[in-house]
Design a protein around this motif. Structure first.
Motif, PDB file in Angstrom:
ATOM      1  N   LYS A 161       2.213  -5.667  11.074  1.00 11.07           N
ATOM      2  CA  LYS A 161       2.040  -5.270  12.477  1.00 11.07           C
ATOM      3  C   LYS A 161       2.293  -6.452  13.410  1.00 11.07           C
ATOM      4  O   LYS A 161       2.946  -6.317  14.448  1.00 11.07           O
ATOM      5  N   SER A 162       1.789  -7.626  13.026  1.00  8.77           N
ATOM      6  CA  SER A 162       1.890  -8.808  13.891  1.00  8.77           C
ATOM      7  C   SER A 162       3.326  -9.291  14.056  1.00  8.77           C
ATOM      8  O   SER A 162       3.657  -9.963  15.028  1.00  8.77           O
ATOM      9  N   LEU A 163       4.204  -8.960  13.109  1.00 12.25           N
ATOM     10  CA  LEU A 163       5.597  -9.410  13.184  1.00 12.25           C
ATOM     11  C   LEU A 163       6.403  -8.641  14.226  1.00 12.25           C
ATOM     12  O   LEU A 163       7.470  -9.100  14.654  1.00 12.25           O
ATOM     13  N   ASN A 164       5.908  -7.466  14.616  1.00 14.72           N
ATOM     14  CA  ASN A 164       6.552  -6.681  15.690  1.00 14.72           C
ATOM     15  C   ASN A 164       8.043  -6.460  15.437  1.00 14.72           C
ATOM     16  O   ASN A 164       8.874  -6.633  16.342  1.00 14.72           O
ATOM     17  N   ILE A 165       8.386  -6.084  14.233  1.00 13.74           N
ATOM     18  CA  ILE A 165       9.790  -5.809  13.906  1.00 13.74           C
ATOM     19  C   ILE A 165      10.181  -4.466  14.515  1.00 13.74           C
ATOM     20  O   ILE A 165       9.573  -3.434  14.212  1.00 13.74           O
ATOM     21  N   PRO A 166      11.152  -4.445  15.385  1.00 11.77           N
ATOM     22  CA  PRO A 166      11.483  -3.198  16.094  1.00 11.77           C
ATOM     23  C   PRO A 166      12.132  -2.157  15.191  1.00 11.77           C
ATOM     24  O   PRO A 166      12.745  -2.477  14.171  1.00 11.77           O
ATOM     25  N   ARG A 167      11.977  -0.917  15.580  1.00  9.04           N
ATOM     26  CA  ARG A 167      12.667   0.180  14.912  1.00  9.04           C
ATOM     27  C   ARG A 167      14.176  -0.042  14.988  1.00  9.04           C
ATOM     28  O   ARG A 167      14.695  -0.590  15.958  1.00  9.04           O
ATOM     29  N   PHE A 196       4.037  -9.394  -0.947  1.00  3.55           N
ATOM     30  CA  PHE A 196       3.503  -8.186  -0.315  1.00  3.55           C
ATOM     31  C   PHE A 196       2.293  -7.660  -1.076  1.00  3.55           C
ATOM     32  O   PHE A 196       2.334  -7.474  -2.294  1.00  3.55           O
ATOM     33  N   LYS A 197       1.217  -7.404  -0.342  1.00  5.28           N
ATOM     34  CA  LYS A 197       0.124  -6.609  -0.872  1.00  5.28           C
ATOM     35  C   LYS A 197       0.520  -5.138  -0.767  1.00  5.28           C
ATOM     36  O   LYS A 197       1.428  -4.764  -0.024  1.00  5.28           O
ATOM     37  N   GLU A 198      -0.183  -4.279  -1.478  1.00 10.44           N
ATOM     38  CA  GLU A 198       0.169  -2.865  -1.486  1.00 10.44           C
ATOM     39  C   GLU A 198       0.130  -2.265  -0.086  1.00 10.44           C
ATOM     40  O   GLU A 198       1.030  -1.501   0.301  1.00 10.44           O
ATOM     41  N   ASP A 199      -0.881  -2.635   0.717  1.00  8.81           N
ATOM     42  CA  ASP A 199      -0.980  -2.048   2.056  1.00  8.81           C
ATOM     43  C   ASP A 199       0.147  -2.526   2.960  1.00  8.81           C
ATOM     44  O   ASP A 199       0.622  -1.797   3.834  1.00  8.81           O
ATOM     45  N   GLY A 200       0.610  -3.771   2.750  1.00  7.32           N
ATOM     46  CA  GLY A 200       1.745  -4.271   3.520  1.00  7.32           C
ATOM     47  C   GLY A 200       3.023  -3.533   3.185  1.00  7.32           C
ATOM     48  O   GLY A 200       3.831  -3.209   4.066  1.00  7.32           O
ATOM     49  N   ALA A 201       3.215  -3.245   1.894  1.00  8.35           N
ATOM     50  CA  ALA A 201       4.389  -2.484   1.467  1.00  8.35           C
ATOM     51  C   ALA A 201       4.356  -1.074   2.042  1.00  8.35           C
ATOM     52  O   ALA A 201       5.366  -0.560   2.535  1.00  8.35           O
ATOM     53  N   LYS A 202       3.176  -0.443   1.991  1.00 11.72           N
ATOM     54  CA  LYS A 202       3.046   0.909   2.539  1.00 11.72           C
ATOM     55  C   LYS A 202       3.313   0.926   4.039  1.00 11.72           C
ATOM     56  O   LYS A 202       3.973   1.844   4.552  1.00 11.72           O
ATOM     57  N   TRP A 203       2.807  -0.074   4.747  1.00  7.69           N
ATOM     58  CA  TRP A 203       3.009  -0.119   6.198  1.00  7.69           C
ATOM     59  C   TRP A 203       4.496  -0.234   6.518  1.00  7.69           C
ATOM     60  O   TRP A 203       5.004   0.435   7.420  1.00  7.69           O
ATOM     61  N   LEU A 204       5.201  -1.076   5.764  1.00  8.45           N
ATOM     62  CA  LEU A 204       6.644  -1.234   5.983  1.00  8.45           C
ATOM     63  C   LEU A 204       7.367   0.088   5.741  1.00  8.45           C
ATOM     64  O   LEU A 204       8.209   0.504   6.549  1.00  8.45           O
ATOM     65  N   VAL A 205       7.047   0.764   4.647  1.00 10.94           N
ATOM     66  CA  VAL A 205       7.721   2.014   4.307  1.00 10.94           C
ATOM     67  C   VAL A 205       7.461   3.095   5.348  1.00 10.94           C
ATOM     68  O   VAL A 205       8.366   3.851   5.730  1.00 10.94           O
ATOM     69  N   ASN A 207       6.275   2.733   8.611  1.00  9.84           N
ATOM     70  CA  ASN A 207       6.331   2.425  10.040  1.00  9.84           C
ATOM     71  C   ASN A 207       7.570   1.649  10.489  1.00  9.84           C
ATOM     72  O   ASN A 207       7.651   1.250  11.655  1.00  9.84           O
ATOM     73  N   THR A 208       8.497   1.406   9.586  1.00  5.24           N
ATOM     74  CA  THR A 208       9.722   0.696   9.975  1.00  5.24           C
ATOM     75  C   THR A 208      10.933   1.426   9.406  1.00  5.24           C
ATOM     76  O   THR A 208      10.809   2.359   8.610  1.00  5.24           O
ATOM     77  N   ASP A 209      12.123   0.966   9.817  1.00  2.58           N
ATOM     78  CA  ASP A 209      13.380   1.493   9.284  1.00  2.58           C
ATOM     79  C   ASP A 209      14.001   0.528   8.272  1.00  2.58           C
ATOM     80  O   ASP A 209      15.187   0.641   7.942  1.00  2.58           O
ATOM     81  N   ILE A 210      13.211  -0.419   7.786  1.00  2.00           N
ATOM     82  CA  ILE A 210      13.718  -1.447   6.879  1.00  2.00           C
ATOM     83  C   ILE A 210      14.092  -0.832   5.529  1.00  2.00           C
ATOM     84  O   ILE A 210      13.289  -0.133   4.910  1.00  2.00           O
ATOM     85  N   LYS A 211      15.310  -1.114   5.087  1.00  3.83           N
ATOM     86  CA  LYS A 211      15.789  -0.607   3.805  1.00  3.83           C
ATOM     87  C   LYS A 211      16.182  -1.735   2.851  1.00  3.83           C
ATOM     88  O   LYS A 211      16.479  -1.477   1.678  1.00  3.83           O
ATOM     89  N   LEU A 212      16.224  -2.959   3.338  1.00  2.66           N
ATOM     90  CA  LEU A 212      16.428  -4.121   2.476  1.00  2.66           C
ATOM     91  C   LEU A 212      15.338  -5.134   2.776  1.00  2.66           C
ATOM     92  O   LEU A 212      15.152  -5.542   3.928  1.00  2.66           O
TER      93      LEU A 212
END
Length: 278
Positions: A161-167, A196-205, A207-212
């Motif tokens: 969340k703190s990294l504020n990576i945009p959609r 990555f902790k499990e919750d960090g991985a879940k948040w990325l999946v 709440n973001t469009d990151i695919k790599l």
């Protein structure tokens, strides 16, 4: 006449390329031997020894090689011995009468800078053929964001969340404390690496469009969440993991990422060469 003009044009381009290469050299990144003259021969220094160039940065910081060199002291997962002296050997040697030098190597596919496929943690995907040869090259090549993670933390949901990576951002390389500690330059595997902790991985999946997802040690997942985080990332078969990137001395920002794995059919991972271009 047209042929002569074309030849002159090509010569001009060649001369310009050499000039750029020479201008971009330094004590850290020497020029290719022979480029500072009109001769197309290899020359030794004052002592007669040839010195090959080994570069990390090209064209005055326009291109960064973010792959690690394969050397005996490169760390290997859960090992204190690294790759060892015998991962690469000269199978046929000109000194022993062979007509050419021919080397052979033996190493795990998760060694050094490498990419994971879905079959790494899902046996049904492995059996179905979701190997590195099936990975999407359009995801492995394109615009990428290099970000700095807070240095005292694993990558949790709070950190994400703190990294504020945009959609819309599809490729992100995460530089962590692993780079500062130069863990990839230490022979002994270190379980205290950041990942990555499990919750960090879940948040990325979710709440973001990151695919790599790119990271700077041998695993994208923190040691105590090794299976859990990998499962979260790989379950959908939409996210590609690139591990053990060399991100030291590369400014944070947006780059063109170029990563090419070997086409290893039936393999869940592959060594990979990655570069960043400004």
């Amino acid at each position: 006449m047209k042929s002569l003009l074309l030849f002159a044009f090509l010569c001009a381009i060649s001369a310009h390329s050499v000039a750029v290469a020479v201008a971009a050299t330094s004590a850290a990144y020497p020029s290719i031997l022979g480029e500072d003259t009109d001769e197309c021969t290899l020359r030794g220094g004052d002592d007669g020894f040839l010195v090959p160039p080994r570069r990390e940065v090209y064209e005055e910081g326009r291109i960064f090689d973010i792959s690690h060199r394969y050397v005996a002291d490169m760390p290997v997962w859960d090992s204190t011995e690294g790759l060892g002296q015998h991962f690469l050997w000269l199978q046929e040697s000109m000194k022993n009468g062979s007509r050419a030098n021919n080397s052979a190597m033996k190493l795990g596919v998760h060694s050094g800078t490498h990419v994971d496929s879905p079959g790494h943690f899902f046996d049904n995907y492995f059996d179905a053929g979701f190997d590195v040869d099936s990975l999407d090259l359009t995801l492995l090549n394109g615009l990428a964001l290099l970000v700095d993670v807070p240095r005292d933390k694993n990558i949790t949901a709070e950190v994400m969340k703190s990294l504020n990576i945009p959609r819309g951002v599809r490729r992100v390389l995460f530089r962590t404390l692993n780079t500062d500690r130069r863990l990839m330059f230490k022979k002994e595997f270190d379980t205290s690496y950041v990942g990555f902790k499990e919750d960090g991985a879940k948040w990325l999946v979710e709440n973001t469009d990151i695919k790599l997802v790119g990271v700077d040690y041998l695993s994208v997942a923190a040691y105590d969440h090794s299976i859990l985080s990998h499962v979260v990332f790989l379950e959908s078969r939409e996210i590609i993991l690139v591990e053990a990137l060399k991100l030291d001395d590369v400014p944070a920002g947006i780059y063109s990422l170029n990563c090419l794995p070997l086409r290893l059919v039936h393999s869940e991972a592959s060594p990979i060469r990655c570069i960043l271009i400004r």
